[in-house]
Design a protein around this motif. Structure first.
Motif, PDB file in Angstrom:
ATOM      1  N   UNK A   1       0.954  -1.240   0.044  1.00 45.42           N
ATOM      2  CA  UNK A   1      -0.053   0.205  -0.063  1.00 45.42           C
ATOM      3  C   UNK A   1       0.880   1.053  -0.045  1.00 45.42           C
ATOM      4  N   UNK A   2       0.570   2.101  -0.730  1.00 45.31           N
ATOM      5  CA  UNK A   2       1.510   3.373  -1.000  1.00 45.31           C
ATOM      6  C   UNK A   2       0.674   4.783  -1.128  1.00 45.31           C
TER       7      UNK A   2
ATOM      8  N   UNK B   1      -2.990  -4.331  -8.834  1.00 50.12           N
ATOM      9  CA  UNK B   1      -3.010  -3.253  -8.284  1.00 50.12           C
ATOM     10  C   UNK B   1      -4.131  -2.286  -8.550  1.00 50.12           C
ATOM     11  N   UNK B   2      -4.614  -1.544  -7.809  1.00 47.27           N
ATOM     12  CA  UNK B   2      -5.517  -0.420  -7.907  1.00 47.27           C
ATOM     13  C   UNK B   2      -4.675   0.899  -7.894  1.00 47.27           C
ATOM     14  N   UNK B   3      -5.055   1.961  -8.587  1.00 47.63           N
ATOM     15  CA  UNK B   3      -4.500   2.860  -8.472  1.00 47.63           C
ATOM     16  C   UNK B   3      -5.466   4.312  -8.606  1.00 47.63           C
ATOM     17  N   UNK B   4      -5.504   5.268  -7.542  1.00 48.67           N
ATOM     18  CA  UNK B   4      -6.221   6.186  -7.500  1.00 48.67           C
ATOM     19  C   UNK B   4      -5.722   7.695  -7.680  1.00 48.67           C
TER      20      UNK B   4
ATOM     21  N   UNK C   1      -2.498   0.326  -4.086  1.00 47.19           N
ATOM     22  CA  UNK C   1      -2.496  -0.937  -3.371  1.00 47.19           C
ATOM     23  C   UNK C   1      -2.558  -2.009  -4.205  1.00 47.19           C
ATOM     24  N   UNK C   2      -1.999  -3.136  -3.699  1.00 48.21           N
ATOM     25  CA  UNK C   2      -1.971  -4.347  -4.622  1.00 48.21           C
ATOM     26  C   UNK C   2      -1.380  -5.412  -4.037  1.00 48.21           C
ATOM     27  N   UNK C   3      -1.265  -6.343  -5.090  1.00 46.14           N
ATOM     28  CA  UNK C   3      -0.604  -7.915  -4.552  1.00 46.14           C
ATOM     29  C   UNK C   3       0.117  -8.297  -5.647  1.00 46.14           C
ATOM     30  N   UNK C   4       1.487  -8.844  -5.306  1.00 43.83           N
ATOM     31  CA  UNK C   4       2.119  -9.359  -6.282  1.00 43.83           C
ATOM     32  C   UNK C   4       2.664 -10.631  -5.983  1.00 43.83           C
ATOM     33  N   UNK C   5       2.495 -11.462  -7.023  1.00 50.30           N
ATOM     34  CA  UNK C   5       2.994 -12.787  -6.825  1.00 50.30           C
ATOM     35  C   UNK C   5       3.956 -13.350  -7.809  1.00 50.30           C
ATOM     36  N   UNK C   6       5.014 -14.111  -7.348  1.00 48.12           N
ATOM     37  CA  UNK C   6       6.047 -14.444  -8.484  1.00 48.12           C
ATOM     38  C   UNK C   6       6.816 -15.528  -7.900  1.00 48.12           C
ATOM     39  N   UNK C   7       7.462 -16.323  -8.429  1.00 52.75           N
ATOM     40  CA  UNK C   7       8.244 -17.497  -8.371  1.00 52.75           C
ATOM     41  C   UNK C   7       9.215 -17.935  -9.338  1.00 52.75           C
TER      42      UNK C   7
END
Length: 816
Positions: free
Chosen positions: A623-624, A678-681, A655-661
């Motif tokens: 979240x930023x 992510x969502x951007x406002x 705010x968002x979520x990051x999945x990596x592997x």
């Protein structure tokens, strides 16, 4: 959206909760006291540097069941506590090193602690009797506070620059023009070996060849030891070095379709007491592109339409020479001297056919706009670094000084020719050119001190001063009667001075099974804009605080949770602030805003890491919030021109979520994948109320096939979903590329053939709206592009592993 982000964490939280504790050592120890411990330090056998995040696992000697596990900290220390008595063996391993086993460890009431001392791991890619054993490293590795991209694992970046390597990096996006953003923001720092870059962030990423880089660190939530500049964090470039004695080196060269050439070399010579290195690079890359646009404006009940089609040529030229010497005075003192000299240049020439008409109908206008845009100049920098180790392990003080100078600026020339409807017969012509000085000189002096309280906790503190002087002179000239005449009404001179003094302190330790680091940084800024032509001055004196907090919990040998927070700042560049207008053509004008405020960012992150045999994945949420968000905006003026300027919006949220592997399905097939949701406002005023919101996502994939020992095929791709801008939106685009590498002569020579943007899908489309105006723009770059690259290692050159310079640096051109 928030529920969507929480769902993966609820799922993985359930998985973690369901996992049991490590089993015992083969006998029933439920009633046995658990007050024994095993500890040690893990280092590289060759470099004698700590092997951070190496795994230490304790096994029962009776049945080889796992009793406990730990991960080494940044100093290579590990400790296994609350152990039952018994007989065990310890296994220590890490990617790129041979596994090491310590046998017959006995723990009993009379000897509750076992100190393994310094455990030295042998590098798995060391040349032994001319037989090379390679330890495979992942394309992306996840550390406690950063993501590390191993450039050598990205074949698709061979012969290219760091921009090519970052196309598949987590938390980073690259547009079709090679401009890099971190989590949607172009405001980030770029450091080279932890030190400031002379050039702007995107300039240095476009210039440094990927072949000269060992790895790139993506730090989205830096600690207070780093400068707080940059909205989304730091990209730290770790250049290649070698630990081998004697002369070693590497030479690279590449050639590509459409006039693309580059070459670089690095030579090292090292003895026990001194080490030298020298290197150079040269690049000349051209690329073609096409574009079209439609701009609509409404003035006095008349709608004006401006249609444009254009052909563009981009050219980037650069060269640099670097060198340095390291003096190993004794076991406790090291002195390093280094320097860099070079030239950077980026140019764009474009020819546009412009058709202008109005409704209700009036006279039509046809114009050819022939323009050139060049930014470039020379640069040089010098560094002095000194480090002293005290008698107590981990007790140290370091000093560094950096001085850098950059010359040159931005020059543009525009020729506007009015024609008939065929665009063939000229009616009239006007020419003008502009030059904006971007020269600057900068000092940076820094002292860092570390005092270990015990094996688990330490205090760090430091002081830094940054002194910056920059020019902002602007010249505008018209071509009249065969001569260039300076326009004194528009030309102006400006001097920008900014001094920042910083103090920081941090404390790190362990509590209740958590590893933590908390810190506070204070900065005093003394800044003045001296607009010499108008006689106006705009001073600022302010003090700001920047706290940070990092928490981590080792749930098991294979599972870890991390939580972090940091406060950051993004200062406006000096050309954002100059109140004088600047002209680039007859249809637009640019003007700075001296009242522009710095933006302050609060950044939070939560992540979960898990290893499954040779595979690894990371799930993170972030979240930023950005206050006083700086944005470039457009406004329609009374004369029909579009004004480009800068303004502070109220707030910006992301705010968002990051999945990596990293996944290894077979010995011959590895896969790296990344998904960022992510969502951007955006909220604020830009002449009209702005309340932009969008749900965004980008995805990346990198698949490597190792059919033969010395042959590899790699396919990668990325997709950037549609997103909003301050006053509009950008459409989605995607790109696929492929590369094949073949190695010869015991891996001394490698040949790579790659193709970028195979399906020619890198199209950039944007829409912008404001009060009484709108615009639609499309750009298409040259594609596909084919590159052939060669790399030759001298005396089995191999770069260092494990060494990391945590010095911090300036943000390039960022100002406040």
């Amino acid at each position: 959206m928030k529920k969507l982000i929480l769902i993966p964490f609820l799922f993985f939280g359930a998985v973690i909760f369901a996992q049991g504790h490590y089993p015992g050592g083969g006998m029933n120890r439920e009633n046995m006291p658990k007050d024994a411990l095993v500890k040690g330090i893990i280092k590289s056998e060759i470099t004698k540097l700590p092997v951070q995040f190496a795994n230490a696992a304790l096994f029962s000697l009776r049945d080889s069941s796992v009793v406990a596990g730990a991960v080494a900290d940044e100093n290579g220390n590990f400790i296994l506590e609350n152990l039952p008595y018994g007989r065990y063996y310890l296994v220590i391993d890490f990617i790129g090193f041979y596994k090491k086993t310590i046998s017959d460890i006995k723990l009993f009431p009379q000897k509750k602690a076992f100190d393994a001392g310094t455990v030295l791991l042998k590098d798995a890619s060391e040349n032994l009797d001319e037989v090379v054993v390679s330890g495979e490293r992942n394309l992306v590795e996840y550390k406690i506070d950063r993501k590390v991209i191993n450039i050598s694992k990205n074949i698709n970046s061979s012969g290219g620059t760091l921009v090519d390597a970052l196309e598949n990096a987590p938390s980073v996006q690259v547009d079709i023009d090679g401009n890099v953003t971190m989590r949607g923001s172009s405001n980030f720092q770029v450091l080279i070996d932890g030190k400031p870059s002379v050039l702007d962030a995107n300039d240095i990423l476009q210039q440094i060849p990927a072949s000269a880089v060992e790895n790139v660190e993506i730090i989205t939530n830096p600690s207070v030891k780093f400068d707080p500049d940059g909205t989304t964090g730091i990209i730290n470039i770790i250049m290649k070095k070698t630990h081998k004695s004697g002369l070693t080196g590497v030479v690279n060269a590449s050639i590509g379709t459409g006039d693309k050439y580059s070459t670089d070399f690095l030579l090292n010579y090292r003895t026990k007491k001194v080490g030298f290195y020298v290197g150079a690079n040269y690049g000349d890359r051209s690329s073609l592109g096409t574009g079209n646009s439609l701009r609509t404006t409404l003035l006095d009940d008349t709608t004006n339409y401006l249609e444009s089609t254009s052909e563009r040529t981009h050219q980037r030229k650069y060269y640099s020479v670097k060198g340095g010497v390291d003096f190993y005075l004794n076991d406790n003192n090291t002195l390093s001297l280094s320097g860099r000299y070079g030239y950077f240049g980026f140019g764009m020439s474009s020819v546009s056919d412009i058709y202008e008409y109005t409704l209700p109908l009036s006279t039509d206008y046809y114009t050819i706009n022939d323009g050139t845009f060049e930014i470039g100049g020379g640069f040089y920098s010098g560094n002095v670094d000194y480090k002293h180790n005290f008698a107590k392990k981990g007790h140290e003080i370091s000093f560094s000084a950096n001085y850098s100078v950059r010359s040159g600026g931005i020059e543009s020339t525009v020729s506007e020719t009015e024609t008939d409807a065929t665009f063939l017969n000229a009616v009239s012509e006007s020419k003008y050119k502009t030059f904006q000085d971007r020269g600057r000189d900068r000092w940076r002096i820094k002292v860092d001190y570390t005092y270990p309280i015990n094996e688990k906790s330490k205090i760090e503190a430091g002081y830094q001063t940054r002194l910056l002087n920059a020019k902002g002179d602007y010249e505008y000239e018209n071509f009249i009667n065969g001569s260039w005449i300076k326009d004194e009404n528009v030309s102006n001179d400006m001097i920008f001075t900014r001094n920042i003094h910083s103090l920081y302190t941090s404390y790190s330790g362990e509590f209740a099974g958590f590893t933590y680091m908390a810190g506070l940084r204070g900065e005093f800024t003394d800044r003045i804009i001296n607009q010499i032509t108008s006689g106006e001055k705009y001073p600022i004196n302010r003090f700001d605080f920047f706290p940070s907090l990092h928490l981590s919990k080792q749930l098991s040998k294979t599972d870890q949770m991390q939580l972090s927070y940091s406060r950051r700042v993004n200062r406006p560049r000096h050309w954002y602030l100059n109140p004088f207008p600047g002209y680039s053509d007859s249809y637009s004008v640019r003007q700075g805003n001296p009242a522009l405020l710095p933006e302050f960012i609060d950044s939070y992150e939560l992540s979960y890491n898990k290893r499954i045999k040779k595979s690894f994945f990371n799930l993170g949420a972030y979240y930023r919030q950005t206050n006083n968000s700086m944005n470039r905006i457009q406004q329609l003026q009374d004369d029909g021109r579009i004004l480009y300027t800068f303004a502070n919006l109220d707030k910006e949220f992301a705010y968002g979520s990051e999945l990596s592997g990293n996944f290894q399905f077979f010995k011959w097939w590895t896969l790296y994948a990344n998904l960022n949701l992510y969502s951007y406002n955006l909220e604020g005023e830009t002449g009209i109320t702005t309340n932009q919101q969008s749900f965004n996502y980008d995805a990346k994939i990198n698949s490597t096939f190792m059919f033969l020992k010395n042959s590899r095929l790699q396919i990668n791709g990325f997709y950037n979903a549609p997103t909003v801008t301050t006053q509009g939106n950008r459409e989605a685009f995607y790109v696929f590329s492929a590369a094949f590498r073949q190695e010869f002569f015991k891996k001394k020579l490698s040949v790579v053939l790659r193709a970028n943007d195979i399906f020619k899908t890198g199209k950039y489309v944007t829409d912008t709206e404001g009060l009484n105006f709108s615009s639609h723009d499309e750009m298409l770059r040259e594609a596909p592009v084919f590159m052939l690259s060669l790399s030759y290692k001298i005396n089995n050159y191999k770069q260092k592993r494990g060494e990391r310079n945590d010095d911090t640096g300036d943000e390039g051109e960022g100002m406040m």
